[in-house]
Motif scaffolding. Structure first.
Motif, mmCIF file in Angstrom:
data_model
loop_
_atom_site.group_PDB
_atom_site.id
_atom_site.type_symbol
_atom_site.label_atom_id
_atom_site.label_comp_id
_atom_site.label_asym_id
_atom_site.label_seq_id
_atom_site.Cartn_x
_atom_site.Cartn_y
_atom_site.Cartn_z
ATOM 1 N N SER A 1 -3.493 -1.966 -16.344
ATOM 2 C CA SER A 1 -3.265 -0.913 -15.943
ATOM 3 C C SER A 1 -3.291 0.048 -16.443
ATOM 4 C CB SER A 1 -1.248 -1.367 -17.093
ATOM 5 O OG SER A 1 -0.445 0.128 -16.930
ATOM 6 N N GLU A 2 -3.217 1.303 -16.027
ATOM 7 C CA GLU A 2 -4.009 3.034 -15.919
ATOM 8 C C GLU A 2 -2.442 3.280 -18.067
ATOM 9 O OE1 GLU A 2 -6.341 5.128 -13.530
ATOM 10 O OE2 GLU A 2 -6.054 3.761 -12.178
ATOM 11 N N THR A 3 -1.555 3.292 -17.223
ATOM 12 C CA THR A 3 -0.569 3.928 -17.639
ATOM 13 C C THR A 3 -0.709 3.236 -19.426
ATOM 14 O OG1 THR A 3 0.933 3.316 -15.875
ATOM 15 C CG2 THR A 3 2.137 3.982 -17.743
ATOM 16 N N ALA A 4 -1.056 1.929 -19.320
ATOM 17 C CA ALA A 4 -1.042 1.201 -20.808
ATOM 18 C C ALA A 4 -2.078 1.739 -21.454
ATOM 19 C CB ALA A 4 -0.443 -0.265 -20.596
ATOM 20 N N ASN A 5 -3.515 1.602 -20.356
ATOM 21 C CA ASN A 5 -4.072 1.951 -20.864
ATOM 22 C C ASN A 5 -5.114 0.352 -21.374
ATOM 23 O OD1 ASN A 5 -6.839 2.951 -22.049
ATOM 24 N ND2 ASN A 5 -6.594 3.091 -24.164
ATOM 25 N N TYR B 1 0.676 -1.241 0.101
ATOM 26 C CA TYR B 1 -0.518 -0.784 0.058
ATOM 27 C C TYR B 1 0.839 0.778 0.207
ATOM 28 C CZ TYR B 1 -3.348 3.822 1.825
ATOM 29 O OH TYR B 1 -3.987 4.187 2.217
ATOM 30 N N ASP B 2 1.715 1.280 0.845
ATOM 31 C CA ASP B 2 2.829 2.809 1.107
ATOM 32 C C ASP B 2 3.341 2.672 -0.527
ATOM 33 O OD1 ASP B 2 1.816 3.390 3.080
ATOM 34 O OD2 ASP B 2 3.141 2.249 4.769
ATOM 35 N N TYR B 3 4.155 1.038 -0.845
ATOM 36 C CA TYR B 3 5.389 1.504 -1.846
ATOM 37 C C TYR B 3 4.289 2.209 -3.257
ATOM 38 C CZ TYR B 3 6.596 0.042 -6.272
ATOM 39 O OH TYR B 3 7.909 0.572 -7.944
ATOM 40 N N ALA B 4 3.018 2.001 -3.013
ATOM 41 C CA ALA B 4 1.936 2.937 -4.143
ATOM 42 C C ALA B 4 1.333 4.501 -3.861
ATOM 43 C CB ALA B 4 0.017 2.299 -4.248
ATOM 44 N N LEU B 5 1.178 4.421 -2.267
ATOM 45 C CA LEU B 5 1.560 6.425 -2.536
ATOM 46 C C LEU B 5 2.650 6.667 -2.965
ATOM 47 C CD1 LEU B 5 -0.156 5.912 0.798
ATOM 48 C CD2 LEU B 5 -1.663 6.485 -1.000
ATOM 49 N N GLU B 6 4.109 5.994 -2.193
ATOM 50 C CA GLU B 6 4.779 6.709 -2.927
ATOM 51 C C GLU B 6 5.184 6.816 -4.712
ATOM 52 O OE1 GLU B 6 9.968 6.170 -2.663
ATOM 53 O OE2 GLU B 6 8.848 4.465 -2.518
ATOM 54 N N ASN B 7 4.923 5.033 -5.326
ATOM 55 C CA ASN B 7 4.930 4.916 -6.525
ATOM 56 C C ASN B 7 6.099 6.117 -6.995
ATOM 57 O OD1 ASN B 7 3.823 4.889 -8.585
ATOM 58 N ND2 ASN B 7 2.896 7.165 -9.673
ATOM 59 N N PRO B 8 7.644 5.379 -6.634
ATOM 60 C CA PRO B 8 8.620 5.243 -6.858
ATOM 61 C C PRO B 8 9.110 5.719 -8.667
ATOM 62 C CG PRO B 8 8.835 3.700 -5.959
ATOM 63 C CD PRO B 8 7.097 3.596 -6.191
ATOM 64 N N LYS B 9 7.507 5.444 -9.596
ATOM 65 C CA LYS B 9 8.335 5.090 -11.540
ATOM 66 C C LYS B 9 7.631 5.923 -11.705
ATOM 67 C CE LYS B 9 10.200 0.593 -11.415
ATOM 68 N NZ LYS B 9 10.097 -0.646 -11.872
ATOM 69 N N LYS B 10 6.235 6.722 -10.906
ATOM 70 C CA LYS B 10 5.753 8.011 -11.284
ATOM 71 C C LYS B 10 4.314 7.034 -12.319
ATOM 72 C CE LYS B 10 7.632 10.106 -8.379
ATOM 73 N NZ LYS B 10 6.841 10.446 -7.416
ATOM 74 N N PHE B 11 3.821 5.621 -12.119
ATOM 75 C CA PHE B 11 2.888 4.728 -12.568
ATOM 76 C C PHE B 11 1.219 5.424 -13.446
ATOM 77 C CE2 PHE B 11 5.843 1.279 -12.997
ATOM 78 C CZ PHE B 11 6.133 1.086 -14.048
ATOM 79 N N LYS B 12 0.193 5.787 -13.860
ATOM 80 C CA LYS B 12 -0.324 6.426 -13.238
ATOM 81 C C LYS B 12 -1.387 5.659 -12.594
ATOM 82 C CE LYS B 12 -4.659 8.056 -16.848
ATOM 83 N NZ LYS B 12 -4.844 8.328 -17.986
ATOM 84 N N GLY B 13 -2.457 6.235 -11.877
ATOM 85 C CA GLY B 13 -3.116 5.384 -10.776
ATOM 86 C C GLY B 13 -2.847 4.939 -10.103
ATOM 87 N N TYR B 14 -2.102 5.301 -9.510
ATOM 88 C CA TYR B 14 -0.891 4.749 -8.545
ATOM 89 C C TYR B 14 -1.768 5.053 -6.973
ATOM 90 C CZ TYR B 14 1.778 0.684 -10.222
ATOM 91 O OH TYR B 14 2.190 -0.001 -10.946
ATOM 92 N N GLY B 15 -1.868 4.646 -6.155
ATOM 93 C CA GLY B 15 -1.841 5.534 -4.541
ATOM 94 C C GLY B 15 -3.216 5.096 -3.695
ATOM 95 N N ALA B 16 -3.532 5.483 -3.134
ATOM 96 C CA ALA B 16 -4.682 4.602 -1.634
ATOM 97 C C ALA B 16 -5.718 4.158 -2.341
ATOM 98 C CB ALA B 16 -5.029 5.660 -0.572
ATOM 99 N N ASN B 17 -6.998 4.277 -3.094
ATOM 100 C CA ASN B 17 -7.486 3.838 -4.631
ATOM 101 C C ASN B 17 -6.937 2.874 -5.362
ATOM 102 O OD1 ASN B 17 -8.939 5.598 -3.330
ATOM 103 N ND2 ASN B 17 -9.187 7.838 -4.952
ATOM 104 N N SER B 18 -6.147 2.560 -5.478
ATOM 105 C CA SER B 18 -5.174 1.858 -6.242
ATOM 106 C C SER B 18 -3.877 0.849 -6.376
ATOM 107 C CB SER B 18 -5.118 2.463 -8.352
ATOM 108 O OG SER B 18 -4.918 1.201 -9.141
ATOM 109 N N TRP B 19 -4.015 0.407 -5.680
ATOM 110 C CA TRP B 19 -2.419 -0.269 -5.292
ATOM 111 C C TRP B 19 -2.583 -2.395 -5.216
ATOM 112 C CZ3 TRP B 19 -2.761 -3.418 0.104
ATOM 113 C CH2 TRP B 19 -3.859 -3.164 -0.088
ATOM 114 N N GLY B 20 -1.812 -2.750 -4.878
ATOM 115 C CA GLY B 20 -1.301 -4.040 -4.505
ATOM 116 C C GLY B 20 -0.609 -4.870 -5.642
#
Length: 442
Positions: free
Chosen positions: A389-393, A306-325
């Protein structure tokens, strides 16, 4: 683990954009209503979507019809273990009647009794004829890990029906006989103090896969220690699985401590199915041995994702508290065991949703976002699709049985503890845990 060896070669996926699901999205559901809806829709994978001859779980189902129909009828042993547990959930939730559930389970157990077995263990894949479908060139025999996933589920079914009517008691006795025929001790490969994943009458021990921790396979050692007929001594667990203590590490990510070395790594965590598959029946609450507190370990594992998705070090689209795992699932370039270390911009809904007992608030927030916001892009006839994947649509309309099952089972465990209570009530399970030095809730 083993899935990567063959499935990565089998699954080459094209990108596709999602379309609206046939069932309309219902806004403003309460949390309980949403949880029940997700359980019910996902359960349908194992009910309406089951392989018709056996009533067991298909390996996969593609709503986009990329694969020919023949691929839809391969039975997955491990996913079938998750599926029989989901049927118990469906009975309790009144998605189906007790009699309907019993009849389906009787059909499945009859099939399993006649299917190919190898010293009591089933193969990873099974044809509807009951014959083994090789998982790979050298994997055409018994699969002790998948068999343990299956037996974990069947023990729950046995416990559920053991005090029922005469027909239900007979089903429980039939399951008990299958359980007693699994020769865990044989899979020590000549008495070694470790369990081996595979054996085949054609190639013997050629796969040479000694299973050590930590990963998704803890349940295999629990089942082996619990076996009333072909058990293993405690040394097999401590010397084999735990590697004489080398299974341990001690590090912190995002403030969450980890005590188990995931596949031997001392400073990272693996995909989230490692915190789920062994714990569909085995209750991690209060479960401890000399190596870990498994509730803390699994909860911290999920929170790191969960916290990795919040940090999102690779800056992928859509990651965050609503989209993780991140877990093993379909991926933009085949099949992959996603994790913070192996992040390619793909989110697998089962990772967060089947973590519901560990992270109820975070998992519910993800569930609501998937259902209400992404809607038909990720929601279909059997619940949420396997990955996106939101990044890749990229929103493939595809399911994997082994990913759908934990959603139903772990949501129910988080709500009522149903499968945990059933599995942990088995006397031989308790004896096996005692033998290995666990403390646990009875």
């Amino acid at each position: 683990m083993k899935l990567l060896y063959t499935l990565a070669l089998l699954f080459t996926l094209s990108s596709c954009t999602g379309q609206q699901s046939k069932s309309p999205i219902q806004k403003k559901l309460t949390d309980d209503q949403l949880l029940t809806l997700v359980e019910k829709q996902t359960f349908n994978y194992f009910w309406d979507g089951a392989e018709p001859i056996s009533g067991l779980a298909r390996e996969r189902f593609h709503s986009d019809n990329i694969y020919p129909d023949k691929d839809k009828d391969v039975i997955a042993t491990g996913a079938s273990g998750f599926g029989v547990m989901s049927i118990l959930v469906a009975i309790e939730r009144e998605f189906i009647t007790r009699q309907q559930g019993f009849e389906r389970l009787q059909k499945s157990v009859n099939f399993l009794q006649k299917a190919d077995r190898f010293h009591g263990a089933w193969s990873h894949w099974i044809y509807p004829s009951g014959k083994v479908k090789p998982f790979g060139k050298n994997d055409d025999g018994g699969d002790l890990v998948e068999t343990s996933f299956l037996m974990q589920g069947l023990i729950c079914v046995r416990q559920y029906f053991k005090d029922g009517n005469p027909q239900e008691k007979a089903l429980a006795a039939q399951i008990d006989q299958l359980w007693k025929e699994v020769d865990f001790d044989w899979y020590r490969n000549g008495g070694k103090n470790v369990l081996y994943w595979h054996w085949s009458p054609n190639i013997g021990w050629k796969m040479n896969f000694a299973v050590t921790g930590y990963n998704e396979c803890l349940i295999m050692y629990i089942m082996a220690a619990a076996s009333p007929t072909h058990t293993i001594p405690a040394e097999v667990y401590h010397e084999g699985w735990a590697k004489n203590g080398a299974i341990n590490t001690d590090f912190t990510l995002y403030g969450h401590q980890i005590k188990l070395a995931h596949n031997g790594e001392k400073n990272n965590v693996g995909p989230l199915f490692w915190a789920q598959y062994s714990y569909l029946g085995l209750n991690p609450k209060g479960l401890k041995d000399r190596y870990a507190d498994y509730w803390k370990e699994n909860t911290n594992h999920a929170l790191i994702h969960y916290d990795y998705a919040l940090e999102n070090p690779k800056k992928f689209k859509g990651y965050g508290a609503n989209s993780w795992g991140f877990t093993a699932s379909y991926s933009v370039n085949g099949y992959s065991a996603h994790s913070p270390k192996n992040d390619v911009g793909v989110i697998s809904p089962t990772a967060a949703l089947a973590s519901y007992p560990y992270t109820p608030k975070e998992s519910l927030k993800m569930m609501r976002h998937l259902y209400e916001d992404l809607g038909g892009h990720v929601w279909g006839e059997y619940g949420f699709y396997d990955a996106y994947s939101e990044t890749a649509n990229w929103y493939p309309k595809r399911y994997l049985g082994i990913d759908q099952g934990p959603i139903v089972v772990m949501i129910e465990n988080g709500r009522t503890g149903l499968l945990w209570n059933l599995f942990m009530s088995a006397p031989e399970v308790q004896k096996g845990l005692d033998k290995l030095g666990f403390t646990y809730k009875k």
